[in-house]
Design a protein around this motif. Sequence first.
Motif, PDB file in Angstrom:
ATOM      1  N   ASN A 218      71.878   3.648   0.715  1.00 29.68           N
ATOM      2  CA  ASN A 218      70.864   4.638   0.353  1.00 29.68           C
ATOM      3  C   ASN A 218      69.791   4.746   1.437  1.00 29.68           C
ATOM      4  OD1 ASN A 218      70.077   6.489  -1.774  1.00 29.68           O
ATOM      5  ND2 ASN A 218      68.215   5.250  -1.891  1.00 29.68           N
ATOM      6  N   ASN A 219      69.206   5.937   1.549  1.00 36.52           N
ATOM      7  CA  ASN A 219      68.186   6.142   2.594  1.00 36.52           C
ATOM      8  C   ASN A 219      66.949   5.264   2.399  1.00 36.52           C
ATOM      9  OD1 ASN A 219      66.312   7.883   0.860  1.00 36.52           O
ATOM     10  ND2 ASN A 219      68.241   9.009   0.770  1.00 36.52           N
ATOM     11  N   SER A 220      66.786   4.680   1.223  1.00 37.48           N
ATOM     12  CA  SER A 220      65.653   3.771   0.970  1.00 37.48           C
ATOM     13  C   SER A 220      65.900   2.374   1.522  1.00 37.48           C
ATOM     14  CB  SER A 220      65.427   3.660  -0.545  1.00 37.48           C
ATOM     15  OG  SER A 220      66.622   3.193  -1.176  1.00 37.48           O
TER      16      SER A 220
ATOM     17  N   ASN B 260      65.138  16.244   0.574  1.00 37.38           N
ATOM     18  CA  ASN B 260      63.750  16.347   0.107  1.00 37.38           C
ATOM     19  C   ASN B 260      62.997  15.034   0.272  1.00 37.38           C
ATOM     20  OD1 ASN B 260      65.137  14.872  -1.771  1.00 37.38           O
ATOM     21  ND2 ASN B 260      64.233  15.850  -3.555  1.00 37.38           N
ATOM     22  N   CYS B 261      63.429  14.212   1.219  1.00 33.93           N
ATOM     23  CA  CYS B 261      62.842  12.874   1.320  1.00 33.93           C
ATOM     24  C   CYS B 261      62.054  12.679   2.609  1.00 33.93           C
ATOM     25  CB  CYS B 261      63.925  11.802   1.211  1.00 33.93           C
ATOM     26  SG  CYS B 261      63.223  10.159   1.022  1.00 33.93           S
ATOM     27  N   GLY B 262      60.857  12.159   2.444  1.00 36.59           N
ATOM     28  CA  GLY B 262      59.994  11.871   3.587  1.00 36.59           C
ATOM     29  C   GLY B 262      59.779  10.390   3.779  1.00 36.59           C
ATOM     30  N   CYS B 263      60.709   9.575   3.299  1.00 36.58           N
ATOM     31  CA  CYS B 263      60.571   8.118   3.458  1.00 36.58           C
ATOM     32  C   CYS B 263      60.722   7.762   4.937  1.00 36.58           C
ATOM     33  CB  CYS B 263      61.604   7.379   2.597  1.00 36.58           C
ATOM     34  SG  CYS B 263      63.261   7.305   3.317  1.00 36.58           S
ATOM     35  N   PRO B 264      60.328   6.526   5.318  1.00 32.70           N
ATOM     36  CA  PRO B 264      60.379   6.161   6.744  1.00 32.70           C
ATOM     37  C   PRO B 264      61.760   6.360   7.377  1.00 32.70           C
ATOM     38  CG  PRO B 264      59.183   4.487   5.488  1.00 32.70           C
ATOM     39  CD  PRO B 264      59.728   5.462   4.484  1.00 32.70           C
ATOM     40  N   VAL B 265      62.831   5.997   6.664  1.00 29.14           N
ATOM     41  CA  VAL B 265      64.168   6.133   7.251  1.00 29.14           C
ATOM     42  C   VAL B 265      64.518   7.611   7.449  1.00 29.14           C
ATOM     43  CG1 VAL B 265      66.638   5.772   6.845  1.00 29.14           C
ATOM     44  CG2 VAL B 265      65.017   3.922   6.364  1.00 29.14           C
ATOM     45  N   CYS B 266      64.287   8.421   6.430  1.00 31.45           N
ATOM     46  CA  CYS B 266      64.641   9.847   6.537  1.00 31.45           C
ATOM     47  C   CYS B 266      63.813  10.531   7.619  1.00 31.45           C
ATOM     48  CB  CYS B 266      64.460  10.544   5.189  1.00 31.45           C
ATOM     49  SG  CYS B 266      65.679  10.023   3.962  1.00 31.45           S
ATOM     50  N   THR B 267      62.528  10.172   7.711  1.00 30.35           N
ATOM     51  CA  THR B 267      61.652  10.782   8.715  1.00 30.35           C
ATOM     52  C   THR B 267      62.138  10.424  10.125  1.00 30.35           C
ATOM     53  OG1 THR B 267      59.813  10.636   7.169  1.00 30.35           O
ATOM     54  CG2 THR B 267      59.255  10.968   9.486  1.00 30.35           C
TER      55      THR B 267
HETATM   56 ZN   LIG Z   1      64.556   8.898   2.394  1.00 29.17          ZN
END
Ligand SMILES: [Zn+2]
Length: 309
Positions: A277-279, A19-26
């Motif tokens: 972590n994805n962050s 459920n993550c749209g952060c720069p790394v996940c995107t």
């Molecule tokens: Zn993320």
Amino acid sequence: MLRVVVLGAAAGGGIPQWNCGCPVCTKARSETPELQSSQASIAVSADGAHWFLINASPDLRQQLIATPQLHPKRGELRHSPVAGVILTNGEIDAIAGLLSMREGSPFTIYAHQRVLAILKSNSVFDVLSEKNVARRPITVDRAFEPALPDGSPSGLEVLPFEVPGKGAWYLEGKAHPAGNDGAGDTLGLRIAEKASGKYFYFLAACARVTDDLKSRLAGAPLVFFDGTVWRDDELIAAGLGNKTGQGMGHISMSGGHGAIESLAGLDIRRKLFLHINNSNPALLKDSPERQAAERAGWQIPADGMEIEL
Ligand SMILES: [Zn+2]
């Protein structure tokens, strides 16, 4: 020979997180699929035929498919090279994969009695019948040799030790099934091959580096270390959550009390971050954070990386 395979390098949720749209996940979903990483776990073997998982992540099924060393032996109808699972804490990303191992193959779960108490208090884990899947308590500062399913020795020696950390999130503010004193919730492991004496350390969670920990890790040939966050408040700063690294029981990579600085100068030959972590901006190859970590001698492993000692 002591063999290690990194099954997954990411923290809880993996990369990308659902459920993550952060720069790394995107980026991981689109232009940079090599950023994708499953949740932290390694496999270790002294003989190349029998393997022990260190933690069982929710991605275990996919990790087993992706790792030829862990496939059933050719020609056998039912077989797995996985002889056991050693748990270092009771978090979801360390235990949920056990539920993917419920098809009747014999193996042994080794865990501190606090983590065993969590498994026992959750009836869903009863799908692993104690007839096939023995649960053995491990004790802080007492080395043990995990056994193969037929009882023969594995050739490994594992020393669990207490590291600063936190109890499982889902028990926060609740009564722990083993009592609330906290000792034993977060373990580090020293894993050795008995025949050669070769060894490495595994710490997927660690809130801070103590003098005791420094003296353990000094001179080690290989250390896997908690790389959850780059800086303590990065989840808050990025608007991704309200927890700090410390609030989750995880040290930062950077900063005066961070892992990079705290473990510098200890003559550790090879240092790999795990449970990232994805962050964490150090995941991005061209980021200044990644360059700083690499300059300090740290590696960010990809899933599937093999190491022989
Ligand atoms: Zn993320």
